[in-house]
Design a protein around this motif. Structure first.
Motif, PDB file in Angstrom:
ATOM      1  N   UNK A 115      26.153  87.464   9.145  1.00  0.00           N
ATOM      2  CA  UNK A 115      25.350  86.625  10.048  1.00  0.00           C
ATOM      3  C   UNK A 115      24.686  85.556   9.211  1.00  0.00           C
ATOM      4  N   UNK A 116      24.514  84.392   9.764  1.00  0.00           N
ATOM      5  CA  UNK A 116      23.798  83.366   9.012  1.00  0.00           C
ATOM      6  C   UNK A 116      22.995  82.482   9.949  1.00  0.00           C
TER       7      UNK A 116
ATOM      8  N   UNK B  29      27.478  69.098  20.081  1.00  0.00           N
ATOM      9  CA  UNK B  29      28.827  69.548  20.442  1.00  0.00           C
ATOM     10  C   UNK B  29      28.886  71.077  20.527  1.00  0.00           C
ATOM     11  N   UNK B  30      27.713  71.710  20.418  1.00  0.00           N
ATOM     12  CA  UNK B  30      27.634  73.174  20.388  1.00  0.00           C
ATOM     13  C   UNK B  30      28.445  73.728  19.220  1.00  0.00           C
ATOM     14  N   UNK B  31      28.400  73.001  18.094  1.00  0.00           N
ATOM     15  CA  UNK B  31      29.117  73.428  16.889  1.00  0.00           C
ATOM     16  C   UNK B  31      28.138  73.485  15.721  1.00  0.00           C
ATOM     17  N   UNK B  32      28.515  74.239  14.673  1.00  0.00           N
ATOM     18  CA  UNK B  32      27.666  74.336  13.488  1.00  0.00           C
ATOM     19  C   UNK B  32      28.023  73.268  12.460  1.00  0.00           C
ATOM     20  N   UNK B  33      29.246  72.812  12.482  1.00  0.00           N
ATOM     21  CA  UNK B  33      29.710  71.831  11.506  1.00  0.00           C
ATOM     22  C   UNK B  33      30.918  71.131  12.093  1.00  0.00           C
ATOM     23  N   UNK B  34      31.394  70.128  11.376  1.00  0.00           N
ATOM     24  CA  UNK B  34      32.630  69.486  11.803  1.00  0.00           C
ATOM     25  C   UNK B  34      33.762  70.499  11.599  1.00  0.00           C
ATOM     26  N   UNK B 171      41.381  77.294  17.389  1.00  0.00           N
ATOM     27  CA  UNK B 171      40.830  78.281  16.451  1.00  0.00           C
ATOM     28  C   UNK B 171      39.787  77.643  15.533  1.00  0.00           C
ATOM     29  N   UNK B 172      40.084  76.443  15.049  1.00  0.00           N
ATOM     30  CA  UNK B 172      39.146  75.749  14.149  1.00  0.00           C
ATOM     31  C   UNK B 172      37.845  75.432  14.881  1.00  0.00           C
ATOM     32  N   UNK B 173      37.974  75.001  16.126  1.00  0.00           N
ATOM     33  CA  UNK B 173      36.774  74.657  16.899  1.00  0.00           C
ATOM     34  C   UNK B 173      35.956  75.921  17.167  1.00  0.00           C
ATOM     35  N   UNK B 178      28.640  77.083  17.711  1.00  0.00           N
ATOM     36  CA  UNK B 178      27.225  77.379  17.453  1.00  0.00           C
ATOM     37  C   UNK B 178      26.714  78.506  18.336  1.00  0.00           C
ATOM     38  N   UNK B 179      27.076  78.488  19.585  1.00  0.00           N
ATOM     39  CA  UNK B 179      26.585  79.512  20.495  1.00  0.00           C
ATOM     40  C   UNK B 179      27.422  79.566  21.751  1.00  0.00           C
ATOM     41  N   UNK B 180      27.056  80.426  22.699  1.00  0.00           N
ATOM     42  CA  UNK B 180      27.845  80.491  23.931  1.00  0.00           C
ATOM     43  C   UNK B 180      27.768  79.165  24.687  1.00  0.00           C
TER      44      UNK B 180
END
Lengths: 530, 225
Positions: A115-116, B29-34, B171-173, B178-180
């Motif tokens: 987890x992070x 974008x509800x993502x943690x990174x590109x 899969x990459x996305x 980031x979350x639901x």
């Protein structure tokens, strides 16, 4: 389903911190099936993400648990640690720097649950100086002498000789010319024959956003000279490398390119000194310099003298942009405190229905039903390196001033800046005793520093004190010191500690400056007694 | 003597330094990174869309070698790492191009990437000592493997269908989620458009998508034409 689920909750859902503040939260482990855990760890680190290969650093890991877990158990591990000062969170185009708290459980024969959570470090508000007076060693100044006439004629005779040898000679002449122009910077040397001796100076070369730097160029042409222009370009670039070997690609993204015109089209009289000067104010939004393997944010000031129908004279000066740390009252977190960890005893939730949402604060439960059993502290907190992550290259105070005696309750940090001292030593002439004088003035001062270890070797120097003989020397580089190499000597009785240090790891030390090694161009320090 | 001095100031405003308060990257974008940034080697197997289970049957009896042959960016390393998930204790050696070659350990199962960088002499020695050897290479070592008397299987890596490309992108996305909630998706014909442009060069496609994800400002379906 994984054998266990991990979840990190940061207290108060706060995400943005300043260096020196405390960040706290809880790591919750929910066990889904009986399993052996070979190690539950919690790590604080920065990591890059984006187009370049990933770099990470300033890792601080704590072992929380090792043993067997039973299905249905839930454990809570509150944690707290001091937020480092550098590097600051940065979100760019090719490069992003983020801080994370990462929890990982080592479960044999299974994918390790992980987890992070990210958090951000931003600088304290501060007032940029209107006019920065460069301290010794904080200016870049270089003189370029006109190359002798003989170099040109040697080249001409060499080419003529080879040309007379026939086709093979022609081929050698062409290859020779390519090497001369590419490898020995002949292009620029030709340019310099026109403009004579050149002196360039950027002052200060280490500065902060919103501050002003002064760029100067002076030259003395040998003959009357016509110039198209003399310009400078202030540049900030993200430079990242992705892949390795044949797949290695360098990507560059220019964040800023600001042209500064020193002089327009005109004539310059022979044998007269032309001195040109400009002040350039750095944007208050300028991102700080950053350097890590495969990920860099570089600042530079590039000079260009454009001579009609002749090669241009160009030189680039590397700048160091950093944001100074605010001085913090003593005892308010200058220490890079370890995580204070507590294990909530087993059975916190046993027999109770586990909340679906694990965001249910564990500490709340712990405070109601389980306060009777004292939490077992896994390890006593220990004070480790203080305020050490990245000393800014710019310091307001005199870096060579001896440390002021600490006044009780004065609330001032008296940590001298090793970066500024070593920069001054590097800039000083290696001839004469200028460097030794600078080092002598700072000798005996102690510093907290984080070193990226390059190698550990036996101390072999003959002139080292008796107690260091037979010990070990840790050699590495310190972030924010332009890649400056440092050597830290361990006394004989602590050589085992040094041997355990792994290459490539970031290790924090408190060490005393003892000298400068001219042969290897590096500072020598001695580890302070623990 | 100074004959020309020009001094100019480009502003001396005394303004407090301000920092753009950092926000979680790619939160919009509800993502943690590109999702199409560089992925470290240890995270690649989890993202691999390759079925290596049939290959496991080929690894016995030993000695045996499997070589994945293909151009750069076609997935040799991904195949190697995906297979290595089944042998977590087996050494993985990547042979660098412009650095000294590392020592190759002796192990019952060995994964070696870029074996074309070994000298023929070192390769011959490697093949003679091998028990189970899995290689990624640009060159076909069939003749050398035959000469060493080792059973081998060759797999040409390359060729990318629109469906597989879409699965890789999904899969990459998902890995960067980031979350639901919804995340950006690529529209139906986007995979075909990317294949028409870059053929099966997955690395080039990733680079293109990296730039695209730097620019998009909201969750939704993206169509590449």
């Amino acid at each position: 389903m994984a054998k266990c689920d991990l979840r990190i909750d940061i207290d108060g859902d706060r995400r943005t911190y300043h260096g020196g503040e405390k960040i706290s939260g809880t790591l919750t482990v929910r066990v889904n099936a009986k399993c052996q855990c070979n190690g539950l760890t919690l790590t604080r680190l920065w990591r890059t993400h984006g187009r370049g290969n990933r770099s990470q650093g300033s890792e601080q890991t704590k072992d929380l648990f090792k043993g067997e877990w039973q299905a249905g158990q839930t454990f809570a591990y509150p944690f707290e640690f001091t937020v480092p000062h550098r590097p600051l969170t940065y979100h760019g185009h090719l490069l992003n720097i983020d801080w994370y708290i990462v929890a990982r459980a080592d479960i044999p024969w299974a994918i390790d649950p992980k987890a992070e959570e990210e958090f951000f470090i931003e600088p304290e508000e501060w007032e940029p100086k209107t006019k920065v007076e460069a301290l010794p060693g904080q200016s870049y100044r270089q003189e370029f002498k006109t190359p002798g006439r003989y170099e040109f004629w040697i080249l001409v005779f060499f080419i003529a000789f080879l040309a007379l040898m026939g086709p093979v000679g022609w081929v050698i002449a062409v290859i020779g010319l390519i090497i001369a122009f590419a490898g020995f910077n002949m292009w620029s040397r030709f340019a310099q024959r026109k403009i004579g001796n050149v002196i360039i100076e950027v002052s200060p070369s280490s500065l902060s956003p919103g501050e002003t730097l002064t760029a100067r160029i002076s030259f003395v042409p040998r003959k009357n000279l016509r110039l198209n222009k003399v310009v400078g370009v202030l540049t900030a670039k993200e430079v990242v490398v992705s892949g390795s070997g044949t797949h290695k690609t360098t990507h560059t993204h220019t964040l800023l390119e600001e042209d500064v015109r020193f002089l327009g089209k005109g004539n310059v009289a022979a044998n007269r000194t032309l001195l040109l000067e400009k002040e350039i104010r750095l944007s208050s939004e300028a991102p700080p310099s950053f350097s890590a393997p495969s990920n860099n944010l570089n600042w530079s000031f590039d000079y260009r003298v454009d001579i009609p129908r002749w090669p241009d004279w160009t030189r680039s000066v590397e700048l160091q942009v950093s944001i100074p740390r605010a001085e913090r009252p003593a005892g308010s977190g200058v220490e890079e405190a370890e995580m204070a960890l507590e294990e909530v005893p087993q059975g916190v939730y046993r027999g109770e229905s586990l909340p679906e949402e694990m965001s249910e604060r564990v500490e709340r439960v712990a405070s109601t039903s389980l306060q009777t059993s004292a939490p077992s502290r896994l390890e006593e907190p220990r004070a480790v390196a203080a305020a050490s992550v990245l000393p800014p290259p710019f310091v307001e105070k005199d870096p060579f001033a001896p440390p002021e005696p600490e006044q009780p309750g004065s609330g001032k940090e008296s940590e001298p800046d090793l970066g500024a001292i070593l920069q001054a030593v590097r800039d000083a002439s290696s001839f004469g005793d200028e460097r030794q004088k600078l080092i002598a003035s700072a000798m005996g001062q102690s510093f907290f520093l984080t070193l990226r270890v390059g190698r550990v070797e036996r101390t072999t120097s003959l002139d080292c004190p008796e107690h260091l003989r037979g010990g070990q020397t840790v050699i590495g580089r310190m972030e924010g010191l332009f890649g400056q190499e440092l050597a830290i000597r361990f006394p004989q009785e602590r050589k085992d500690e040094a041997r355990k240090i792994k290459r490539g790891s970031d290790v924090e030390f408190r060490a005393v400056l003892t000298g400068w090694d001219d042969l290897f161009e590096r500072a020598e320090l001695e580890l302070m007694p623990s | 003597m100074t004959i020309g001095t020009e001094t100019a100031s480009s502003g001396r405003m005394r303004t407090p330094w301000k920092w753009n308060r950092p926000r979680p990257p790619f939160e919009h974008l509800n993502l943690r990174r590109n999702p199409f940034g560089e992925i470290p080697l240890d995270e690649r197997p989890a993202l691999a869309i390759v079925d290596v289970k049939p290959l496991l049957k080929l690894l016995w009896p030993s000695p045996v070698a499997i070589q994945f042959i293909g151009e750069a960016g076609r997935g040799k390393t991904t195949h190697l790492l995906a297979l290595r998930v089944h042998f977590p204790h087996a050494p993985y050696v990547h042979l660098p191009e412009d650095e000294p070659l590392p020592l190759i350990p002796r192990a019952p199962v060995l994964f070696i990437d870029e074996t074309q960088r070994l000298s023929p002499w070192r390769r011959r020695r490697l093949f003679r000592q091998a028990e189970i050897l899995v290689m990624g290479t640009h060159e076909d070592h069939s003749r050398e493997l035959r000469r060493a008397g080792i059973r081998y299987h060759c797999f040409r890596v390359g060729g990318l269908s629109s469906e597989r490309l879409s699965a890789i992108i999904r899969q990459r996305i998902e890995a960067a989620r980031r979350g639901p909630g919804p995340v950006p998706t690529l529209g139906g014909s986007s995979g075909q458009a990317l294949l028409a442009c870059y053929k099966d060069d997955l690395r080039a496609i990733e680079h293109d998508l990296y730039e695209l994800f730097q620019k998009i400002d909201g969750v939704g379906e993206i169509t590449i034409v």
